[in-house]
Design an enzyme around this catalytic site. Structure first.
Site, mmCIF file in Angstrom:
data_model
loop_
_atom_site.group_PDB
_atom_site.id
_atom_site.type_symbol
_atom_site.label_atom_id
_atom_site.label_comp_id
_atom_site.label_asym_id
_atom_site.label_seq_id
_atom_site.Cartn_x
_atom_site.Cartn_y
_atom_site.Cartn_z
ATOM 1 N N GLN A 88 0.829 -1.201 0.000
ATOM 2 C CA GLN A 88 0.000 0.000 0.000
ATOM 3 C C GLN A 88 0.861 1.248 0.000
ATOM 4 O O GLN A 88 2.069 1.204 0.242
ATOM 5 C CB GLN A 88 -0.907 -0.007 1.237
ATOM 6 C CG GLN A 88 -0.124 -0.090 2.545
ATOM 7 C CD GLN A 88 -1.031 -0.376 3.731
ATOM 8 O OE1 GLN A 88 -1.255 0.516 4.540
ATOM 9 N NE2 GLN A 88 -1.542 -1.596 3.832
ATOM 10 N N GLU A 101 4.001 7.554 8.140
ATOM 11 C CA GLU A 101 3.994 6.608 9.252
ATOM 12 C C GLU A 101 5.414 6.338 9.734
ATOM 13 O O GLU A 101 6.366 6.400 8.961
ATOM 14 C CB GLU A 101 3.406 5.257 8.814
ATOM 15 C CG GLU A 101 1.993 5.321 8.318
ATOM 16 C CD GLU A 101 1.536 4.001 7.704
ATOM 17 O OE1 GLU A 101 0.388 3.635 7.941
ATOM 18 O OE2 GLU A 101 2.328 3.352 6.996
ATOM 19 N N ARG A 110 -4.230 0.520 -2.210
ATOM 20 C CA ARG A 110 -3.655 -0.827 -2.151
ATOM 21 C C ARG A 110 -3.172 -1.312 -3.512
ATOM 22 O O ARG A 110 -3.731 -0.961 -4.543
ATOM 23 C CB ARG A 110 -4.686 -1.811 -1.593
ATOM 24 C CG ARG A 110 -5.098 -1.515 -0.165
ATOM 25 C CD ARG A 110 -6.137 -2.508 0.359
ATOM 26 N NE ARG A 110 -6.561 -2.126 1.701
ATOM 27 C CZ ARG A 110 -7.538 -1.275 1.950
ATOM 28 N NH1 ARG A 110 -8.189 -0.707 0.947
ATOM 29 N NH2 ARG A 110 -7.860 -0.981 3.197
ATOM 30 N N HIS A 147 0.083 5.725 0.904
ATOM 31 C CA HIS A 147 -0.892 6.672 1.429
ATOM 32 C C HIS A 147 -0.732 8.008 0.718
ATOM 33 O O HIS A 147 0.391 8.455 0.479
ATOM 34 C CB HIS A 147 -0.707 6.845 2.934
ATOM 35 C CG HIS A 147 -0.693 5.544 3.671
ATOM 36 N ND1 HIS A 147 -1.796 4.724 3.745
ATOM 37 C CD2 HIS A 147 0.299 4.896 4.325
ATOM 38 C CE1 HIS A 147 -1.477 3.638 4.435
ATOM 39 N NE2 HIS A 147 -0.217 3.710 4.792
ATOM 40 N N HIS A 207 4.736 0.282 0.618
ATOM 41 C CA HIS A 207 5.261 -0.503 1.729
ATOM 42 C C HIS A 207 4.252 -1.573 2.129
ATOM 43 O O HIS A 207 3.084 -1.529 1.733
ATOM 44 C CB HIS A 207 5.565 0.393 2.932
ATOM 45 C CG HIS A 207 4.366 1.117 3.457
ATOM 46 N ND1 HIS A 207 3.934 2.317 2.914
ATOM 47 C CD2 HIS A 207 3.479 0.812 4.439
ATOM 48 C CE1 HIS A 207 2.845 2.716 3.556
ATOM 49 N NE2 HIS A 207 2.551 1.822 4.482
#
EC number: 5.3.1.8
Length: 429
Positions: free
Chosen positions: A109, A136, A300, A111, A281
């Site tokens: 995925q 993240e 995804r 973001h 990642h």
């Protein structure tokens, strides 16, 4: 009861990829902090959520009021004026803090960044529930492995030369164009670097847009190659990884876009990686502390039965191609604490959060922390002790979670030798 320090109840998610039953740290923490939680030994326990995200907000342990509501009643005391001004929020934290226990690979995925997050949320709020970005950071609590970012260009070129199945999917022309025209030593931001990214995007696009039938045929051949000719692969751990992930997701495109195009990353406990918005990642196994900007947006690519947004994914990625060592974060000394034990700071290059790890190696050790200029959430992950602030002394056991208001000095006291806490916080500067 003081409203500056209080215990929280955190919710948990039972996604399919989570560790099963009591083997999951998430299950252990949930059950230890709430005796009414009965661990089902055949069910996965994947994520513990700590924060104000509307999908699973935390609650005051005593009053059962949501943290979101508590903050909204007195935002200046709970967030601080500078945080309110900076993030334009009066009822929520700018970060989401989690514990993850990973048994099976998560979807590959990425973001969206802030600009794309707003667009995707407006166009498709069902699949993109937030309008924020989601960088993240993952800190390994146990041995961890995952995929993080594209491999260096020369490694991908070697895969295209050595692995016919990848070349068959990418196509002869695109493969040859990549191998012959990449410039691995190009300076970041140079025209040559931009050209490298376009070549990498072309390879990734061919993989992601290949037909299901083609992926299935080539995946089965790839798995056989990993068993019969492991020396064909340029990394010795790749054949085993391909076989393991194929058992979890048979004949999946992730065998190509993940195992062959992305860095395979291993972390020991205490090591960390930072994952920027728009970098691909996936987590493969282990237990981690994860902190992110407050968003649940996911685009995804593979290893998932869920919605795959191939068009947006291919167009949005950064296509940076650094070796995995460049994505690891070095913990820093934290100067605003003193006493027994050890505190280290994981401070990623974004403004929404940092995480402080504190460990004790002796009983009855105490450590003092000056107040930080924003709100914090702290969780105990190992051992027993106490958290003391504002005239209170609260028991801290594995899975116990606490909210700490801005500017509040705090003391931690170890009852056991192996007392460990993680504290996520945000500051205006």
């Amino acid at each position: 009861m003081s409203n500056k320090l209080f215990r929280l109840d955190a919710g948990y998610q039972q996604y399919d990829w989570g560790k099963i039953g009591s083997s999951s740290a998430v299950a252990q923490f949930a059950a230890h902090s709430d005796p009414s939680v009965q661990i089902e030994q055949d069910k996965p326990y994947a994520e513990l959520w700590m924060g104000t995200h509307s999908k699973m907000p935390s609650y005051n342990h005593e009053s059962k009021e949501s943290l979101r509501d508590i903050i909204s009643k007195n935002p200046s005391a709970m967030l601080g004026k500078d945080i309110i001004d900076k993030f334009h929020a009066t009822n929520e934290l700018p970060f989401l803090f989690k514990v993850l226990s990973i048994e099976k690979v998560l979807s590959i995925q990425a973001h969206p960044d802030k600009a794309l997050g707003k667009i995707l949320h407006a166009q498709d709020p069902k699949n993109y529930p937030d309008d924020n970005h989601k960088p993240e950071m993952a800190i390994a609590v146990t041995d961890f492995e995952g995929f993080c970012g594209f491999k260096p260009l020369q490694e991908i070129a070697d895969e295209l030369k050595r692995i016919p199945e990848l070349r068959n999917i990418v196509g002869e022309e695109t493969s040859r164009n990549f191998i012959e025209n990449i410039q691995p030593s190009a300076q970041k931001g140079s025209p040559e670097d931009e050209q490298n990214k376009k070549l990498l995007q072309a390879v990734f696009s061919r993989v992601m847009n290949a037909s299901d039938d083609k992926i299935k045929i080539q995946a089965r051949s790839l798995v056989e190659r990993s068993k019969n000719s492991p020396s064909d692969f340029n990394k010795p751990d790749l054949p085993e990884l391909i076989q393991r992930l194929n058992k979890q997701f048979p004949d999946d495109v992730g065998l190509f876009c993940g195992c062959l195009l992305l860095n395979h990353c291993r972390l020991n406990a205490g090591e960390a990686i930072f994952l920027r918005a728009k970098d691909p990642h996936a987590y493969i196994s282990g237990d981690i502390m994860e902190c992110m900007a407050a968003s649940d947006n996911v685009v995804r690519a593979g290893f998932t039965p869920k919605f795959k947004d191939v068009k947006n994914l291919v167009s949005m990625l950064t296509y940076t191609y650094d070796p995995v060592e460049k994505q690891k974060m070095q913990p820093l000394k934290f100067d605003r604490s003193s006493g027994n034990g050890k505190s280290v700071l994981y401070n990623p290059p974004i403004e929404e959060f940092a995480v402080l790890e504190t460990t004790f190696d002796e009983k009855l050790g105490q450590r003092h922390f000056e107040g930080v200029d924003g709100p914090s959430i702290l969780i105990t992950t190992k051992g027993n002790g106490y958290i003391k602030a504002d005239g209170q002394k609260l028991k801290a056991e594995p899975g116990f979670v606490f909210f700490i208001a801005p500017h509040l000095p705090v003391d931690l006291e170890a009852e056991d030798e192996a007392f460990t806490t993680y504290r996520a916080f945000v500051e205006p500067n």
